[in-house]
Motif scaffolding. Structure first.
Motif, short mmCIF file in Angstrom:
data_model
loop_
_atom_site.label_atom_id
_atom_site.label_comp_id
_atom_site.label_asym_id
_atom_site.label_seq_id
_atom_site.Cartn_x
_atom_site.Cartn_y
_atom_site.Cartn_z
N VAL A 9 140.16 18.32 23.77
CA VAL A 9 139.18 17.90 24.78
C VAL A 9 137.80 18.01 24.16
O VAL A 9 137.46 19.05 23.59
N ILE A 10 136.99 16.96 24.28
CA ILE A 10 135.62 17.03 23.74
C ILE A 10 134.66 17.03 24.93
O ILE A 10 134.66 16.11 25.74
N GLY A 11 133.84 18.07 25.01
CA GLY A 11 132.90 18.20 26.13
C GLY A 11 133.35 19.34 27.03
O GLY A 11 134.56 19.60 27.17
N ALA A 12 132.38 20.06 27.59
CA ALA A 12 132.72 21.19 28.47
C ALA A 12 131.73 21.23 29.62
O ALA A 12 131.21 22.27 29.99
N GLY A 13 131.47 20.05 30.20
CA GLY A 13 130.47 19.95 31.26
C GLY A 13 131.06 19.91 32.65
O GLY A 13 132.18 20.42 32.90
N ILE A 45 139.39 22.94 23.10
CA ILE A 45 138.21 22.33 23.74
C ILE A 45 137.01 22.51 22.82
O ILE A 45 136.68 23.62 22.41
N ALA A 46 136.38 21.37 22.50
CA ALA A 46 135.20 21.41 21.63
C ALA A 46 133.96 21.08 22.44
O ALA A 46 133.86 20.02 23.05
N ALA A 47 133.03 22.03 22.45
CA ALA A 47 131.73 21.80 23.10
C ALA A 47 130.68 21.75 22.00
O ALA A 47 131.02 21.52 20.82
N THR A 48 129.42 21.94 22.35
CA THR A 48 128.40 21.93 21.31
C THR A 48 127.80 23.31 21.07
O THR A 48 127.39 23.63 19.98
N ASP A 83 126.63 23.47 17.41
CA ASP A 83 127.19 22.51 16.46
C ASP A 83 127.69 21.26 17.20
O ASP A 83 128.79 21.23 17.73
N PRO A 84 126.86 20.20 17.22
CA PRO A 84 127.27 18.97 17.93
C PRO A 84 128.47 18.30 17.29
O PRO A 84 129.07 17.40 17.89
N GLU A 85 128.83 18.72 16.08
CA GLU A 85 130.00 18.09 15.43
C GLU A 85 131.17 19.07 15.37
O GLU A 85 132.08 18.92 14.54
N PHE A 154 139.18 5.62 34.61
CA PHE A 154 138.71 4.98 35.84
C PHE A 154 139.60 5.47 36.99
O PHE A 154 140.51 4.77 37.44
N HIS A 155 139.31 6.69 37.48
CA HIS A 155 140.23 7.31 38.44
C HIS A 155 140.31 6.60 39.78
O HIS A 155 141.29 6.75 40.50
N LYS A 156 139.28 5.78 40.12
CA LYS A 156 139.35 5.11 41.43
C LYS A 156 140.51 4.11 41.49
O LYS A 156 140.92 3.70 42.56
N GLU A 193 119.26 18.04 37.90
CA GLU A 193 119.79 19.29 37.32
C GLU A 193 121.00 19.05 36.43
O GLU A 193 120.99 19.35 35.25
N LYS A 194 122.06 18.48 37.02
CA LYS A 194 123.33 18.39 36.29
C LYS A 194 123.20 17.59 35.00
O LYS A 194 123.74 17.96 33.97
N PHE A 195 122.50 16.45 35.07
CA PHE A 195 122.39 15.58 33.88
C PHE A 195 121.01 15.67 33.24
O PHE A 195 120.60 14.74 32.56
N GLN A 206 124.91 2.47 35.94
CA GLN A 206 125.85 2.74 34.83
C GLN A 206 126.75 3.93 35.17
O GLN A 206 127.92 3.95 34.82
N TYR A 207 126.18 4.90 35.88
CA TYR A 207 126.96 6.12 36.20
C TYR A 207 127.94 5.89 37.35
O TYR A 207 129.13 6.19 37.23
N LEU A 208 127.46 5.33 38.48
CA LEU A 208 128.35 5.17 39.63
C LEU A 208 128.80 3.73 39.86
O LEU A 208 129.97 3.47 40.16
N1 LIG Z 1 130.72 14.55 36.68
C1 LIG Z 1 131.61 13.69 37.12
O1 LIG Z 1 132.06 13.74 38.29
C2 LIG Z 1 132.12 12.61 36.22
C3 LIG Z 1 133.20 11.85 36.67
C4 LIG Z 1 133.74 10.88 35.85
C5 LIG Z 1 133.19 10.67 34.60
N2 LIG Z 1 132.12 11.39 34.18
C6 LIG Z 1 131.56 11.09 32.85
O2 LIG Z 1 131.79 12.23 32.02
C7 LIG Z 1 130.80 12.26 31.00
C8 LIG Z 1 130.23 13.65 30.98
O3 LIG Z 1 129.79 13.91 32.30
P1 LIG Z 1 129.64 15.38 32.87
O4 LIG Z 1 129.43 15.20 34.33
O5 LIG Z 1 130.72 16.28 32.43
O6 LIG Z 1 128.23 15.74 32.18
P2 LIG Z 1 127.64 17.14 31.72
O7 LIG Z 1 126.24 16.89 31.27
O8 LIG Z 1 127.92 18.18 32.74
O9 LIG Z 1 128.56 17.49 30.47
C9 LIG Z 1 128.50 16.85 29.24
C10 LIG Z 1 128.95 17.87 28.23
O10 LIG Z 1 129.16 17.25 26.97
C11 LIG Z 1 128.75 18.18 25.99
N3 LIG Z 1 128.52 17.48 24.74
C12 LIG Z 1 127.51 16.67 24.41
N4 LIG Z 1 127.67 16.22 23.14
C13 LIG Z 1 128.82 16.77 22.69
C14 LIG Z 1 129.50 16.72 21.44
N5 LIG Z 1 129.04 16.00 20.43
N6 LIG Z 1 130.64 17.45 21.29
C15 LIG Z 1 131.10 18.19 22.30
N7 LIG Z 1 130.49 18.28 23.51
C16 LIG Z 1 129.36 17.58 23.69
C17 LIG Z 1 127.49 18.79 26.58
O11 LIG Z 1 127.17 19.98 25.92
C18 LIG Z 1 127.92 18.98 28.02
O12 LIG Z 1 128.58 20.24 28.19
C19 LIG Z 1 129.80 11.16 31.33
O13 LIG Z 1 130.07 10.02 30.54
C20 LIG Z 1 130.08 10.85 32.80
O14 LIG Z 1 129.78 9.50 33.12
C21 LIG Z 1 131.59 12.38 34.96
#
Ligand SMILES: NC(=O)c1ccc[n+]([C@@H]2O[C@H](COP(=O)([O-])OP(=O)(O)OC[C@H]3O[C@@H](n4cnc5c(N)ncnc54)[C@H](O)[C@@H]3O)[C@@H](O)[C@H]2O)c1
Length: 394
Positions: A9-13, A45-48, A83-85, A154-156, A193-195, A206-208
């Protein structure tokens, strides 16, 4: 379990683990639930940043209690440095990954996904696959060359309210579509805040808006002909964020039988924090023989509590059901279905019972993302040109 997948999994948001919210997002609980179904074994899970890992570990600790089960998770970066990579280091761990789920900010989707496709992982990317057609086409080429499966989250498409819409249209019950009206909005805390770290790399359409562009494409099979979009910069600008509060976009579409219809999509992310739901979402379609209307925010439940006031929960998206620790406990909804579907497809591809090409036309594949990305790209260009109508070729 024999076929259990090893998932990167890439990302931990917010979407992965509910960062910045009281909840747990969708991806991580879906992986716990999929483990219960025997679909998932190990997860990396890889975050930054190490701070993100700290937040993530706290969420995992709570999920272990909720599920009364532990998911085997490794975390990157494993050092005290940003580390973004870090995701690239996953391949030094000596683990054979089956697939990846990519949930990073939109602008990074293409670069991160390209890397993983080259490593021959099946990929599920959160929407948009990428913000430009050029990137989407490059990703499709790479996916085909790597002979892996590529899908967009595309969960919808798994929401029964939209599945019913598709059936009603395809069965001709409301005749030929003439126009769609979509309203979709979220609270102010999303852009503010969130983004806040990447709000300037996206916008509310683009987002919604893209979700419903995809739903219209999914339900009708039509292709977009031309697009125009306008927007207003007011509230967010006053808070120092140079982005649109609201975007209104009109798309003209042509059905495979040559008939045309339009869709008007009204989006904003400046809803009050006290709105009774995070997502306010409605779709209406008028056809030559009838109409279909779905309030996808108000699904018939209203809750009022001393602590949180009035809430209108969506029981269909991503929720826990049942008492933790009992056999009835589960994580369910169309958010879960979309991730489960991908994991089950990866198992089938791995076992050789299906080829990725056979999933075209049946799933939100990379190729199926040409239409939604073409529309958001044209909308972005139209916004920059004062609402000019732009032709779209897909
Ligand atoms: N929040 C939602 O309900 C939702 C639903 C569907 C899709 N999305 C999509 O998910 C994506 C992320 O959204 P989010 O809401 O989780 O945003 P967010 O800002 O909460 O999380 C993004 C995460 O990605 C991490 N990140 C950035 N660059 C990275 C890298 N190179 N390697 C690893 N991690 C990295 C950031 O540190 C952050 O934790 C967006 O494209 C958004 O459109 C979000």
């Amino acid at each position: 379990m024999e076929n259990a997948l090893t998932v990167l999994v890439i990302g931990a948001g917010m979407y992965v683990c509910g960062r910045g919210t009281d909840g747990f997002g969708t991806v991580l609980p879906a992986l716990y639930q999929a483990k219960k179904q025997g679909l998932v074994g190990r997860v990396v899970i890889a975050a930054t940043s190490p701070e993100s890992i700290k937040v993530l570990k706290a969420k995992v600790k709570k999920l272990n209690l909720i599920f009364k089960d532990e998911l085997s998770i490794s975390y990157l970066p494993d050092r005290k440095k940003r580390d973004p990579e870090a995701y690239k280091k996953a391949f030094d761990l000596g683990i054979n990954f089956d697939c990846a789920i990519i949930s990073v900010p939109d602008k990074q989707h293409a670069a991160v996904t390209s890397y993983l496709l080259r490593k021959k992982l099946h990929c599920l990317v959160v929407k948009p696959l990428a913000p430009t057609l050029k990137e989407v086409k490059q990703l499709i080429e790479l996916q085909l060359a790597s002979q892996v499966y590529g899908a967009v989250e595309f969960h919808k498409r798994y929401d029964r309210s939209n599945l019913k819409l598709k059936d009603v249209i395809r069965e001709g019950k409301i005749g030929d579509p003439l126009y769609f009206l979509v309203e979709y909005s979220q609270r102010k805390s999303i852009p503010l805040e969130k983004f806040k770290h990447w709000v300037n790399q996206t916008n509310i359409f683009q987002y919604l808006g893209i979700h419903y562009v995809d739903i219209i494409y999914f339900a009708t099979g039509a292709r977009p002909i031309r697009v125009m979009a306008i927007g207003q910069k007011n509230y967010l600008k006053s808070k120092g964020v140079d982005n649109y509060d609201s975007i209104q976009c009109v798309v003209e579409w042509r059905l495979p039988n040559g008939k045309e219809f339009s869709s008007t999509l009204l989006t904003n992310w400046i809803d009050p924090e006290k709105n009774s739901a995070m997502s306010d979402q409605k779709i209406k379609i008028i056809g030559t023989r009838g109409s279909y209307e779905a309030d996808q925010k108000d699904r018939g439940i209203t809750m009022v509590t001393d602590d949180d006031g009035i809430e209108v929960p969506n029981p269909d998206f991503s929720s826990f059901y049942g008492q933790s620790g009992t056999e009835d406990f589960s994580f369910q909804g169309y958010g879960y279905q979309s991730i489960r579907r991908f994991l089950a497809d990866v198992v089938a591809v791995k076992e050789g019972t299906i080829m990725p090409a056979a999933l075209e036309g049946r799933r939100p594949t990379f190729s199926a993302s040409i239409v939604p990305t073409a529309v958001i790209e044209a909308a972005n260009k139209s916004l920059a040109r004062g609402g000019k109508w732009l032709n779209v070729k897909t």
